[in-house]
Design a protein around this motif. Structure first.
Motif, PDB file in Angstrom:
ATOM      1  N   THR A  63      56.797   3.271  -9.867  1.00 44.36           N
ATOM      2  CA  THR A  63      56.391   2.638 -11.057  1.00 44.36           C
ATOM      3  C   THR A  63      57.876   2.067 -11.806  1.00 44.36           C
ATOM      4  OG1 THR A  63      54.671   4.101 -11.182  1.00 44.36           O
ATOM      5  CG2 THR A  63      55.420   2.932 -13.551  1.00 44.36           C
ATOM      6  N   MET A  64      59.108   2.700 -11.909  1.00 37.62           N
ATOM      7  CA  MET A  64      60.050   2.025 -12.780  1.00 37.62           C
ATOM      8  C   MET A  64      60.604   0.917 -11.739  1.00 37.62           C
ATOM      9  SD  MET A  64      62.255   5.271 -13.737  1.00 37.62           S
ATOM     10  CE  MET A  64      61.977   6.495 -15.084  1.00 37.62           C
ATOM     11  N   ILE A  79      65.712   4.891 -15.467  1.00 41.85           N
ATOM     12  CA  ILE A  79      65.954   6.092 -15.141  1.00 41.85           C
ATOM     13  C   ILE A  79      67.017   6.965 -15.916  1.00 41.85           C
ATOM     14  CG2 ILE A  79      67.156   7.888 -13.549  1.00 41.85           C
ATOM     15  CD1 ILE A  79      65.966   5.512 -11.321  1.00 41.85           C
ATOM     16  N   ASP A  80      67.943   6.235 -16.471  1.00 38.32           N
ATOM     17  CA  ASP A  80      68.991   6.679 -17.666  1.00 38.32           C
ATOM     18  C   ASP A  80      68.333   7.105 -18.914  1.00 38.32           C
ATOM     19  OD1 ASP A  80      71.057   6.094 -15.807  1.00 38.32           O
ATOM     20  OD2 ASP A  80      71.658   4.110 -16.873  1.00 38.32           O
ATOM     21  N   GLU A  81      67.238   5.968 -19.198  1.00 37.16           N
ATOM     22  CA  GLU A  81      66.461   6.398 -20.379  1.00 37.16           C
ATOM     23  C   GLU A  81      65.843   7.755 -20.489  1.00 37.16           C
ATOM     24  OE1 GLU A  81      64.130   3.132 -21.814  1.00 37.16           O
ATOM     25  OE2 GLU A  81      65.697   1.656 -21.615  1.00 37.16           O
ATOM     26  N   VAL A  82      65.215   8.036 -19.234  1.00 41.91           N
ATOM     27  CA  VAL A  82      64.179   9.170 -18.878  1.00 41.91           C
ATOM     28  C   VAL A  82      65.249  10.400 -19.189  1.00 41.91           C
ATOM     29  CG1 VAL A  82      63.069  10.435 -17.385  1.00 41.91           C
ATOM     30  CG2 VAL A  82      62.478   8.108 -17.954  1.00 41.91           C
ATOM     31  N   GLU A  83      66.249  10.176 -18.248  1.00 39.59           N
ATOM     32  CA  GLU A  83      67.400  11.437 -18.265  1.00 39.59           C
ATOM     33  C   GLU A  83      67.869  11.771 -19.497  1.00 39.59           C
ATOM     34  OE1 GLU A  83      70.684  12.470 -14.844  1.00 39.59           O
ATOM     35  OE2 GLU A  83      70.598  10.365 -15.729  1.00 39.59           O
ATOM     36  N   LEU A  84      68.240  10.612 -20.602  1.00 40.25           N
ATOM     37  CA  LEU A  84      68.787  10.801 -21.617  1.00 40.25           C
ATOM     38  C   LEU A  84      67.761  11.731 -22.307  1.00 40.25           C
ATOM     39  CD1 LEU A  84      71.095  10.740 -23.695  1.00 40.25           C
ATOM     40  CD2 LEU A  84      70.357   8.330 -24.246  1.00 40.25           C
ATOM     41  N   ALA A  85      66.798  11.085 -22.554  1.00 40.83           N
ATOM     42  CA  ALA A  85      65.565  11.891 -23.236  1.00 40.83           C
ATOM     43  C   ALA A  85      65.584  13.392 -22.850  1.00 40.83           C
ATOM     44  CB  ALA A  85      64.259  11.019 -23.122  1.00 40.83           C
ATOM     45  N   GLU A  90      63.720  15.856 -25.064  1.00 41.32           N
ATOM     46  CA  GLU A  90      62.448  15.202 -25.642  1.00 41.32           C
ATOM     47  C   GLU A  90      61.637  14.796 -24.295  1.00 41.32           C
ATOM     48  OE1 GLU A  90      64.176  11.886 -27.673  1.00 41.32           O
ATOM     49  OE2 GLU A  90      64.848  12.966 -29.443  1.00 41.32           O
ATOM     50  N   SER A  91      60.555  14.061 -24.558  1.00 42.29           N
ATOM     51  CA  SER A  91      59.989  13.725 -23.459  1.00 42.29           C
ATOM     52  C   SER A  91      59.411  12.196 -23.821  1.00 42.29           C
ATOM     53  CB  SER A  91      58.702  14.402 -22.964  1.00 42.29           C
ATOM     54  OG  SER A  91      58.080  14.039 -21.894  1.00 42.29           O
TER      55      SER A  91
END
Length: 103
Positions: A63-64, A79-85, A90-91
């Motif tokens: 999807t990404m 992927i970086d944004e998800v990992e940072l969250a 956070e989610s």
């Protein structure tokens, strides 16, 4: 539509559908998600959870990749944004104060 399947790819898609339904009904208990996962484990053993996690990661990456293709941005950015969250506990797509979240 029957959501239950013992195939990890179909189970992953069904789990995503359950999460989507939950997102449409804020405040709804996560019992359906837990029941679905419990049923998978009862029918297939604990290894199904590993297979499901792998399949969810593959579907998420696909999807990404499609999002990156459409936006012209690299998939690594998302992927970086998800990992940072996640690092910030956070989610993406869920309020931090989700009542179903356990720490």
């Amino acid at each position: 539509m029957e959501l239950f399947s013992d195939k990890p790819a179909v189970a992953a898609a069904a789990l995503t559908r359950l999460v989507a339904a939950e997102a449409q009904s804020p405040g709804r208990p996560v019992g359906r998600l837990q029941a679905y996962l419990s049923d998978l484990v009862v029918r297939n053993g604990p290894r199904i959870v590993e297979q499901l996690a792998i399949e969810l990661a593959r579907q998420h990456l696909a999807t990404m990749d499609r999002l990156a293709e459409e936006t012209g941005q690299p998939a690594a950015r998302y992927i970086d944004e998800v990992e940072l969250a996640a690092a910030m506990e956070e989610s993406i797509g869920r309020d931090p104060a989700d009542p179903g979240e356990t720490h």
